[in-house]
Write a protein that holds these residues in place. Structure first.
Motif, mmCIF file in Angstrom:
data_model
loop_
_atom_site.group_PDB
_atom_site.id
_atom_site.type_symbol
_atom_site.label_atom_id
_atom_site.label_comp_id
_atom_site.label_asym_id
_atom_site.label_seq_id
_atom_site.Cartn_x
_atom_site.Cartn_y
_atom_site.Cartn_z
ATOM 1 N N VAL A 63 -2.332 -8.194 -2.326
ATOM 2 C CA VAL A 63 -2.079 -9.627 -2.146
ATOM 3 C C VAL A 63 -0.878 -9.830 -1.233
ATOM 4 C CG1 VAL A 63 -1.598 -11.800 -3.312
ATOM 5 C CG2 VAL A 63 -3.095 -10.116 -4.401
ATOM 6 N N THR A 64 0.144 -9.018 -1.405
ATOM 7 C CA THR A 64 1.311 -9.097 -0.525
ATOM 8 C C THR A 64 0.924 -8.783 0.913
ATOM 9 O OG1 THR A 64 2.767 -8.472 -2.346
ATOM 10 C CG2 THR A 64 3.633 -8.193 -0.126
ATOM 11 N N TRP A 65 0.086 -7.769 1.096
ATOM 12 C CA TRP A 65 -0.359 -7.427 2.453
ATOM 13 C C TRP A 65 -1.054 -8.608 3.113
ATOM 14 C CZ3 TRP A 65 -5.012 -7.192 5.058
ATOM 15 C CH2 TRP A 65 -4.966 -6.581 6.310
ATOM 16 N N LEU A 66 -1.882 -9.326 2.357
ATOM 17 C CA LEU A 66 -2.575 -10.493 2.909
ATOM 18 C C LEU A 66 -1.601 -11.563 3.390
ATOM 19 C CD1 LEU A 66 -5.507 -10.887 0.351
ATOM 20 C CD2 LEU A 66 -5.710 -10.225 2.768
ATOM 21 N N ALA A 67 -0.367 -11.526 2.873
ATOM 22 C CA ALA A 67 0.644 -12.505 3.269
ATOM 23 C C ALA A 67 1.454 -12.076 4.481
ATOM 24 C CB ALA A 67 1.584 -12.774 2.093
ATOM 25 N N THR A 68 1.192 -10.902 5.029
ATOM 26 C CA THR A 68 2.000 -10.383 6.129
ATOM 27 C C THR A 68 1.353 -10.666 7.481
ATOM 28 O OG1 THR A 68 0.942 -8.207 6.178
ATOM 29 C CG2 THR A 68 2.788 -8.510 4.636
ATOM 30 N N ASP A 69 2.097 -10.402 8.533
ATOM 31 C CA ASP A 69 1.564 -10.530 9.887
ATOM 32 C C ASP A 69 0.417 -9.565 10.130
ATOM 33 O OD1 ASP A 69 3.303 -12.553 10.724
ATOM 34 O OD2 ASP A 69 4.840 -11.130 11.367
ATOM 35 N N ALA A 70 0.423 -8.443 9.446
ATOM 36 C CA ALA A 70 -0.634 -7.450 9.647
ATOM 37 C C ALA A 70 -2.010 -7.985 9.283
ATOM 38 C CB ALA A 70 -0.331 -6.192 8.827
ATOM 39 N N ALA A 71 -2.066 -9.024 8.454
ATOM 40 C CA ALA A 71 -3.335 -9.595 8.001
ATOM 41 C C ALA A 71 -3.740 -10.829 8.801
ATOM 42 C CB ALA A 71 -3.235 -9.945 6.516
ATOM 43 N N ALA A 72 -3.212 -10.975 9.997
ATOM 44 C CA ALA A 72 -3.468 -12.180 10.792
ATOM 45 C C ALA A 72 -4.945 -12.381 11.119
ATOM 46 C CB ALA A 72 -2.651 -12.128 12.082
ATOM 47 N N GLU A 73 -5.706 -11.305 11.211
ATOM 48 C CA GLU A 73 -7.128 -11.408 11.547
ATOM 49 C C GLU A 73 -8.031 -11.375 10.310
ATOM 50 O OE1 GLU A 73 -7.911 -12.094 14.663
ATOM 51 O OE2 GLU A 73 -5.752 -11.985 15.095
ATOM 52 N N THR A 74 -7.431 -11.321 9.146
ATOM 53 C CA THR A 74 -8.213 -11.270 7.903
ATOM 54 C C THR A 74 -8.219 -12.653 7.281
ATOM 55 O OG1 THR A 74 -7.550 -8.967 7.547
ATOM 56 C CG2 THR A 74 -8.417 -10.176 5.642
ATOM 57 N N THR A 75 -9.344 -13.316 7.292
ATOM 58 C CA THR A 75 -9.425 -14.662 6.736
ATOM 59 C C THR A 75 -10.844 -14.954 6.274
ATOM 60 O OG1 THR A 75 -8.763 -16.988 7.128
ATOM 61 C CG2 THR A 75 -9.938 -15.860 8.923
ATOM 62 N N GLY A 76 -10.958 -15.789 5.245
ATOM 63 C CA GLY A 76 -12.260 -16.135 4.699
ATOM 64 C C GLY A 76 -12.888 -15.043 3.863
ATOM 65 N N GLU A 77 -12.077 -14.086 3.417
ATOM 66 C CA GLU A 77 -12.604 -12.933 2.686
ATOM 67 C C GLU A 77 -12.277 -13.033 1.196
ATOM 68 O OE1 GLU A 77 -14.556 -11.067 4.167
ATOM 69 O OE2 GLU A 77 -13.986 -10.949 6.271
ATOM 70 N N VAL A 78 -13.031 -12.264 0.414
ATOM 71 C CA VAL A 78 -12.785 -12.123 -1.016
ATOM 72 C C VAL A 78 -12.629 -10.643 -1.317
ATOM 73 C CG1 VAL A 78 -13.597 -12.595 -3.351
ATOM 74 C CG2 VAL A 78 -14.241 -14.135 -1.481
ATOM 75 N N PHE A 79 -11.528 -10.296 -1.980
ATOM 76 C CA PHE A 79 -11.253 -8.911 -2.331
ATOM 77 C C PHE A 79 -11.173 -8.767 -3.841
ATOM 78 C CE2 PHE A 79 -9.478 -9.567 1.868
ATOM 79 C CZ PHE A 79 -9.960 -8.473 2.572
ATOM 80 N N SER A 80 -11.758 -7.704 -4.358
ATOM 81 C CA SER A 80 -11.593 -7.318 -5.754
ATOM 82 C C SER A 80 -10.522 -6.240 -5.797
ATOM 83 C CB SER A 80 -12.915 -6.793 -6.318
ATOM 84 O OG SER A 80 -12.772 -6.409 -7.667
ATOM 85 N N VAL A 81 -9.481 -6.482 -6.611
ATOM 86 C CA VAL A 81 -8.315 -5.601 -6.589
ATOM 87 C C VAL A 81 -7.938 -5.221 -8.012
ATOM 88 C CG1 VAL A 81 -5.959 -5.301 -5.750
ATOM 89 C CG2 VAL A 81 -7.488 -6.922 -4.584
ATOM 90 N N GLY A 82 -7.827 -3.945 -8.286
ATOM 91 C CA GLY A 82 -7.397 -3.504 -9.605
ATOM 92 C C GLY A 82 -7.268 -1.999 -9.659
ATOM 93 N N GLY A 83 -6.278 -1.522 -10.392
ATOM 94 C CA GLY A 83 -6.056 -0.086 -10.471
ATOM 95 C C GLY A 83 -5.847 0.496 -9.088
ATOM 96 N N GLY A 84 -6.544 1.549 -8.776
ATOM 97 C CA GLY A 84 -6.427 2.168 -7.461
ATOM 98 C C GLY A 84 -7.514 1.753 -6.499
#
Length: 300
Positions: A240-261
């Motif tokens: 979630v933090t990565w999605l808030a960074t400049d590195a995620a500028a081209e990532t939009t409209g996506e859904v991610f499942s996140v848990g554990g590893g």
């Protein structure tokens, strides 16, 4: 909490940040340099009562580690509460650059819910995201940078039953995708994540899952997975933090499942099969007899 600088200068508002996933995300954003408004109404798992302690403890933890944070005790299930939380950010730090909409609670989500329960559910889980978007996203677009990130759930796919929950979580995904579409090429991204974490809300549902297992409504395999648990909330925060960074500028409209590893990306809503009989102006309508034959063979 080791500090670094990937989000230095950014102002973040995290709802539901007093516990669980929201707390870990708030800590992570602060660790990466963001100034964080820690929003939490301080309710029980069932959204009863209010208390300042949950938000205050997270603010203190961030400040002890050298970060900047302030508390908001507003109910983000109301437009007024959202507006006040955004105003706190503005007064303390400046315009909101990052929104993480995490606040949630346990409400009846099946067809036994009353009208009042239905409305509370929709206000907290779905309307919250609209209020937050209305209050922050246009300003992000004007400034040319923003991150709007919403929590959804595996329940959006209908796999957990509870149609109210499924409807609200599915609505969150559609709302977020529409924001991504509307604000493409403005510097604003909008994404959703479905967390898997052993939070207090997760633990509060174990008894219900045990009853479903006893009634034969879920498999032995699923019950064993539920008992083992999905891992700590801290494992959700990095993505979630990565999605808030400049590195995620081209990532939009996506859904991610996140848990554990594990981090997984969900499929989009796409047409996958079609039956076609030509221009509707030049051919007759489908007959039921045709659909009797074609739907099971061509669209299943």
């Amino acid at each position: 909490m080791k500090m670094n600088h990937r989000l230095t200068g950014k102002v973040a508002l995290v709802t539901g940040a007093g516990n669980g996933v929201g707390k870990e995300i708030a800590l992570s954003l602060a660790r990466h340099g963001a100034k964080v408004v820690v929003n939490d109404l301080g309710t029980s798992e069932q959204a009863n009562g209010t208390a300042k302690g949950a938000a205050d403890h997270v603010v203190e933890e961030i400040q002890r580690a050298g970060g900047q944070a302030t508390a908001s005790y507003d109910s983000v299930a109301t437009s007024a509460g959202v507006e006040n939380a955004v105003e706190i950010a503005m007064e303390q730090y400046g315009p909101v650059d990052i929104v993480i909409a995490c606040a949630g609670a346990l409400f009846p989500g099946d067809l036994t819910a009353t009208d009042e329960q239905w409305q509370r559910f929709v206000d907290l889980f779905l309307a919250q995201k609209f209020y937050l978007a209305r209050a922050t996203v246009p300003g992000m677009a004007e400034r040319g940078w923003g991150r709007f990130i919403t929590v959804t759930s595996e329940g959006a796919r209908g796999t957990l039953g509870n149609p109210i929950f499924a409807g609200a979580m599915g609505g969150v995904i559609s709302l977020t995708k529409a924001l991504a579409n509307d604000y493409a090429n403005t510097g604003v991204t909008a994404n959703s994540f479905a967390p898997g974490a052993a939070t207090r809300l997760y633990r509060a549902t174990i008894g219900d899952w045990e009853k479903k297992h006893a009634a034969g409504e879920i498999s032995d395999e699923m019950w064993q997975a539920i008992k083992i648990g999905p891992g700590p909330a801290s494992y959700v925060a990095p993505m979630v933090t990565w999605l808030a960074t400049d590195a995620a500028a081209e990532t939009t409209g996506e859904v991610f499942s996140v848990g554990g590893g594990r981090v997984s990306k969900w499929s989009s809503y796409d047409e996958i099969k079609t039956i076609y009989r030509g221009d509707h102006q030049n051919v007759p309508e489908w007959t039921l007899e045709e659909l009797d034959q074609l739907v099971p063979t061509q669209l299943s």
